[in-house]
Design a protein around this motif. Structure first.
Motif, mmCIF file in Angstrom:
data_model
loop_
_atom_site.group_PDB
_atom_site.id
_atom_site.type_symbol
_atom_site.label_atom_id
_atom_site.label_comp_id
_atom_site.label_asym_id
_atom_site.label_seq_id
_atom_site.Cartn_x
_atom_site.Cartn_y
_atom_site.Cartn_z
ATOM 1 N N VAL A 268 11.636 18.036 26.422
ATOM 2 C CA VAL A 268 10.237 18.079 25.991
ATOM 3 C C VAL A 268 10.033 19.218 25.001
ATOM 4 O O VAL A 268 9.340 19.073 23.987
ATOM 5 C CB VAL A 268 9.299 18.227 27.203
ATOM 6 N N TRP A 269 10.626 20.379 25.282
ATOM 7 C CA TRP A 269 10.522 21.525 24.371
ATOM 8 C C TRP A 269 11.080 21.173 22.998
ATOM 9 O O TRP A 269 10.472 21.496 21.970
ATOM 10 C CB TRP A 269 11.311 22.708 24.958
ATOM 11 N N TRP A 270 12.234 20.519 22.964
ATOM 12 C CA TRP A 270 12.876 20.184 21.698
ATOM 13 C C TRP A 270 11.978 19.283 20.844
ATOM 14 O O TRP A 270 11.810 19.522 19.648
ATOM 15 C CB TRP A 270 14.215 19.506 21.960
ATOM 16 N N LYS A 271 11.390 18.271 21.461
ATOM 17 C CA LYS A 271 10.524 17.355 20.712
ATOM 18 C C LYS A 271 9.267 18.056 20.220
ATOM 19 O O LYS A 271 8.848 17.864 19.073
ATOM 20 C CB LYS A 271 10.157 16.155 21.592
ATOM 21 N N GLN A 272 8.664 18.871 21.083
ATOM 22 C CA GLN A 272 7.443 19.570 20.680
ATOM 23 C C GLN A 272 7.710 20.558 19.564
ATOM 24 O O GLN A 272 6.998 20.599 18.553
ATOM 25 C CB GLN A 272 6.842 20.304 21.884
ATOM 26 N N ARG A 273 8.731 21.389 19.740
ATOM 27 C CA ARG A 273 9.026 22.417 18.740
ATOM 28 C C ARG A 273 9.533 21.826 17.427
ATOM 29 O O ARG A 273 9.310 22.398 16.356
ATOM 30 C CB ARG A 273 10.055 23.390 19.278
ATOM 31 N N THR A 274 10.215 20.677 17.501
ATOM 32 C CA THR A 274 10.632 20.003 16.272
ATOM 33 C C THR A 274 9.410 19.574 15.474
ATOM 34 O O THR A 274 9.360 19.718 14.245
ATOM 35 C CB THR A 274 11.514 18.778 16.593
ATOM 36 N N ARG A 275 8.411 19.048 16.179
ATOM 37 C CA ARG A 275 7.155 18.671 15.501
ATOM 38 C C ARG A 275 6.505 19.893 14.879
ATOM 39 O O ARG A 275 6.037 19.853 13.736
ATOM 40 C CB ARG A 275 6.205 18.004 16.495
ATOM 41 N N TRP A 276 6.480 20.999 15.604
ATOM 42 C CA TRP A 276 5.889 22.230 15.071
ATOM 43 C C TRP A 276 6.629 22.691 13.815
ATOM 44 O O TRP A 276 6.001 23.040 12.813
ATOM 45 C CB TRP A 276 5.950 23.343 16.120
ATOM 46 N N ALA A 277 7.955 22.719 13.908
ATOM 47 C CA ALA A 277 8.753 23.196 12.775
ATOM 48 C C ALA A 277 8.560 22.297 11.562
ATOM 49 O O ALA A 277 8.355 22.772 10.441
ATOM 50 C CB ALA A 277 10.233 23.267 13.169
ATOM 51 N N LEU A 312 13.670 31.531 4.794
ATOM 52 C CA LEU A 312 14.508 32.663 4.428
ATOM 53 C C LEU A 312 15.193 33.312 5.621
ATOM 54 O O LEU A 312 16.391 33.588 5.592
ATOM 55 C CB LEU A 312 13.668 33.705 3.671
ATOM 56 N N PHE A 313 14.437 33.572 6.690
ATOM 57 C CA PHE A 313 15.012 34.252 7.840
ATOM 58 C C PHE A 313 16.143 33.433 8.448
ATOM 59 O O PHE A 313 17.232 33.947 8.727
ATOM 60 C CB PHE A 313 13.936 34.535 8.883
ATOM 61 N N PHE A 314 15.886 32.143 8.651
ATOM 62 C CA PHE A 314 16.920 31.297 9.245
ATOM 63 C C PHE A 314 18.108 31.121 8.299
ATOM 64 O O PHE A 314 19.248 31.002 8.742
ATOM 65 C CB PHE A 314 16.336 29.941 9.642
ATOM 66 N N PHE A 315 17.844 31.136 6.988
ATOM 67 C CA PHE A 315 18.937 31.088 6.022
ATOM 68 C C PHE A 315 19.835 32.319 6.193
ATOM 69 O O PHE A 315 21.063 32.212 6.199
ATOM 70 C CB PHE A 315 18.382 31.038 4.599
ATOM 71 N N GLY A 316 19.201 33.480 6.346
ATOM 72 C CA GLY A 316 19.967 34.704 6.525
ATOM 73 C C GLY A 316 20.791 34.689 7.790
ATOM 74 O O GLY A 316 21.971 35.079 7.792
ATOM 75 N N VAL A 317 20.202 34.238 8.883
ATOM 76 C CA VAL A 317 20.918 34.180 10.161
ATOM 77 C C VAL A 317 22.088 33.200 10.083
ATOM 78 O O VAL A 317 23.209 33.490 10.526
ATOM 79 C CB VAL A 317 19.959 33.772 11.301
ATOM 80 N N VAL A 389 15.393 24.391 13.801
ATOM 81 C CA VAL A 389 14.790 24.472 12.465
ATOM 82 C C VAL A 389 15.631 23.705 11.444
ATOM 83 O O VAL A 389 15.100 23.029 10.551
ATOM 84 C CB VAL A 389 14.601 25.945 12.044
ATOM 85 N N ILE A 390 16.949 23.800 11.564
ATOM 86 C CA ILE A 390 17.835 23.037 10.670
ATOM 87 C C ILE A 390 17.605 21.545 10.853
ATOM 88 O O ILE A 390 17.491 20.781 9.885
ATOM 89 C CB ILE A 390 19.311 23.390 10.935
ATOM 90 N N TYR A 391 17.532 21.121 12.105
ATOM 91 C CA TYR A 391 17.299 19.702 12.417
ATOM 92 C C TYR A 391 15.941 19.248 11.885
ATOM 93 O O TYR A 391 15.814 18.164 11.298
ATOM 94 C CB TYR A 391 17.389 19.497 13.923
ATOM 95 N N ALA A 392 14.918 20.071 12.067
ATOM 96 C CA ALA A 392 13.576 19.726 11.590
ATOM 97 C C ALA A 392 13.546 19.609 10.072
ATOM 98 O O ALA A 392 12.899 18.703 9.517
ATOM 99 C CB ALA A 392 12.573 20.785 12.056
ATOM 100 N N LEU A 393 14.248 20.514 9.396
ATOM 101 C CA LEU A 393 14.294 20.466 7.932
ATOM 102 C C LEU A 393 14.998 19.198 7.454
ATOM 103 O O LEU A 393 14.578 18.570 6.469
ATOM 104 C CB LEU A 393 15.005 21.709 7.394
ATOM 105 N N TYR A 394 16.046 18.807 8.154
ATOM 106 C CA TYR A 394 16.753 17.566 7.836
ATOM 107 C C TYR A 394 15.806 16.368 7.963
ATOM 108 O O TYR A 394 15.757 15.502 7.072
ATOM 109 C CB TYR A 394 17.951 17.400 8.763
ATOM 110 N N LEU A 395 15.033 16.312 9.056
ATOM 111 C CA LEU A 395 14.091 15.210 9.260
ATOM 112 C C LEU A 395 13.002 15.199 8.191
ATOM 113 O O LEU A 395 12.594 14.135 7.712
ATOM 114 C CB LEU A 395 13.446 15.315 10.647
ATOM 115 N N GLU A 396 12.541 16.383 7.813
ATOM 116 C CA GLU A 396 11.469 16.468 6.826
ATOM 117 C C GLU A 396 11.963 16.058 5.438
ATOM 118 O O GLU A 396 11.260 15.377 4.687
ATOM 119 C CB GLU A 396 10.907 17.889 6.805
ATOM 120 N N ILE A 397 13.176 16.461 5.089
ATOM 121 C CA ILE A 397 13.759 16.056 3.808
ATOM 122 C C ILE A 397 13.942 14.539 3.775
ATOM 123 O O ILE A 397 13.651 13.880 2.769
ATOM 124 C CB ILE A 397 15.107 16.772 3.573
#
Length: 423
Positions: A268-277, A312-317, A389-397
């Motif tokens: 449930v957390w994964w689905k909710q936070r993916t939507r947020w991201a 940017l932050f996640f890119f750096g990490v 965040v990587i997964y969410a960006l993939y879905l958004e692209i």
């Protein structure tokens, strides 16, 4: 080249850490001062405006009863208050439970969404309620929220006393914080968001973000903006940018408190936070592309925060982690050596310090158990966010490239010891 990338990654990580330390100081200062203005503001609470509380609800039978019990106890003149539950294509007992409350409390009523708004998500449900209400102020709560008795009073108080505010946002706490290891992490995350992102940015920049719940906005403003954006998965963040672009500000007033349920399972957390991201990525890209057309350049603080957080932050990490792993198997001739280890240790200690100081703001939250949870959180929960965040960006692209329709995910609710249900 590897050294340059590694240095850039470390700089991005440290900029974010230092920025959050700066926000933490602002949040702590706001905590120490925000209550001082209440006695003065109370004197102006005479000719009170009418208020409509919007509660979007889709299959919420588990929690809607407890939410409406809290609504029935709100401290506000009932002749100037209405609670509107927007029953959005529910197939469970949500409608029956709401109707029971409506029969007992005249200020509670239910409306049904109609095409084209039916079953399209939170923004569409809110727009439906906007068309079917007339109150001067609109407050929004999620269906799993139990606001404290004075919540609406304080939200309205902020709007009455601050004419430059288009919206007042309150504080939310986690009602099921002790339920699982995940809810304990979310509780820590939530407290940090309240006092760093909300309190800190308000103190230093007079900027706050409209959350999905526990906020009040002037009807005139939301009508001028044309309602909520039905394409935005993070409708709250998107609305925030448009409000600032009108020339108003959004005040964080933590005297208004609500308690909300958080995901108790990883799925449930994964689905909710993916939507947020995804929603926040959509907002950042939408308004950065329009940046030079925006009228109010102070919006840069909000765009900067979300751009740094989700890009940017996640890119750096990610870059630093990838280079570190590759270097274990193939010598990249990184010259930073022991310095990188020292910087990593210092970064961890800084993270631990700023989180524990922030937790000290809330009673009983700065304890030994949470100290160990914060340490564990750094190595688990925080790393999970990177993958998400990587997964969410993939879905958004993919959505943009293939012109896919935005699909709203409604967070699954959990029964809190039988508290859901009817009267």
């Amino acid at each position: 080249m590897a050294n340059l990338l590694f240095y850039m990654a470390l700089i991005l990580i440290w900029v974010m850490l230092l920025y959050h330390m700066f926000l933490m100081q602002g949040g702590y200062r706001h905590f120490q001062t925000y209550e001082k203005i209440i006695p003065k503001w109370e004197k102006n609470m005479v000719d009170l405006p009418t208020v409509s509380v919007f509660i979007p609800a889709h299959n919420e039978e588990v929690v809607i009863g407890q939410t409406l019990k809290a609504m029935s106890r709100l401290y506000y003149p009932k002749d100037k208050l209405e609670v509107i539950v927007i029953n959005d294509n529910s197939s469970d007992r949500t409608g029956e439970i709401v109707q029971e409350f409506a029969e007992k409390y005249p200020f509670i009523r239910m409306i049904e969404t109609k095409p084209p708004n039916r079953g399209k998500g939170k923004s569409s449900a809110l727009n439906e309620a906007l068309y079917q209400s007339e109150s001067e102020i609109i407050a929004v709560y999620d269906a799993d929220n139990t606001p404290e008795r004075m919540a609406i009073w304080y939200l309205v108080m902020g709007l009455v006393n601050d004419p430059k505010s288009a919206a007042i946002v309150g504080k939310f706490r986690v009602i099921n914080a002790a339920k699982t290891w995940l809810t304990r992490f979310i509780n820590i995350e939530t407290i940090c968001f309240q006092w760093m992102a909300q309190g800190g940015r308000w103190k230093w920049f007079k900027v706050a973000t409209i959350p999905g719940t526990n906020f009040a906005i002037r009807r005139s403003i939301i009508e001028e903006l044309g309602g909520w954006d039905v394409k935005a998965l993070a409708e709250d963040t998107e609305l925030t940018i448009r409000v600032y672009n009108l020339g108003y500000h959004i005040r964080f007033f933590p005297a208004a408190i609500t308690w909300e349920q958080e995901p108790e399972t990883l799925k449930v957390w994964w689905k909710q936070r993916t939507r947020w991201a995804r929603g926040n990525q959509y907002v950042v890209l939408k308004f950065l592309s329009q940046f030079f057309k925006l009228k109010r350049k102070r919006i840069i603080f909000d765009l900067f925060y979300f751009f740094f957080t989700y890009f940017l932050f996640f890119f750096g990490v990610i870059v630093s982690n990838v280079l570190f792993i590759i270097n274990l198997f193939y010598d990249l001739q990184l010259t930073i050596g022991n310095v990188s280890l020292a910087l990593w240790v210092l970064a961890f200690l800084l993270f631990l310090t700023e989180v524990m100081i922030t937790l000290s703001i809330e009673k009983a939250e700065m304890n030994l158990k949470n100290f160990f949870y914060v340490i564990f959180m750094y190595f688990t929960y925080s790393q999970m966010w990177i993958v998400l965040v990587i997964y969410a960006l993939y879905l958004e692209i993919k959505r943009v490239l293939f012109h896919q329709e935005v699909k709203w995910y409604k967070t699954e609710r959990f029964d809190q010891k039988g508290k859901g249900g009817s009267l």
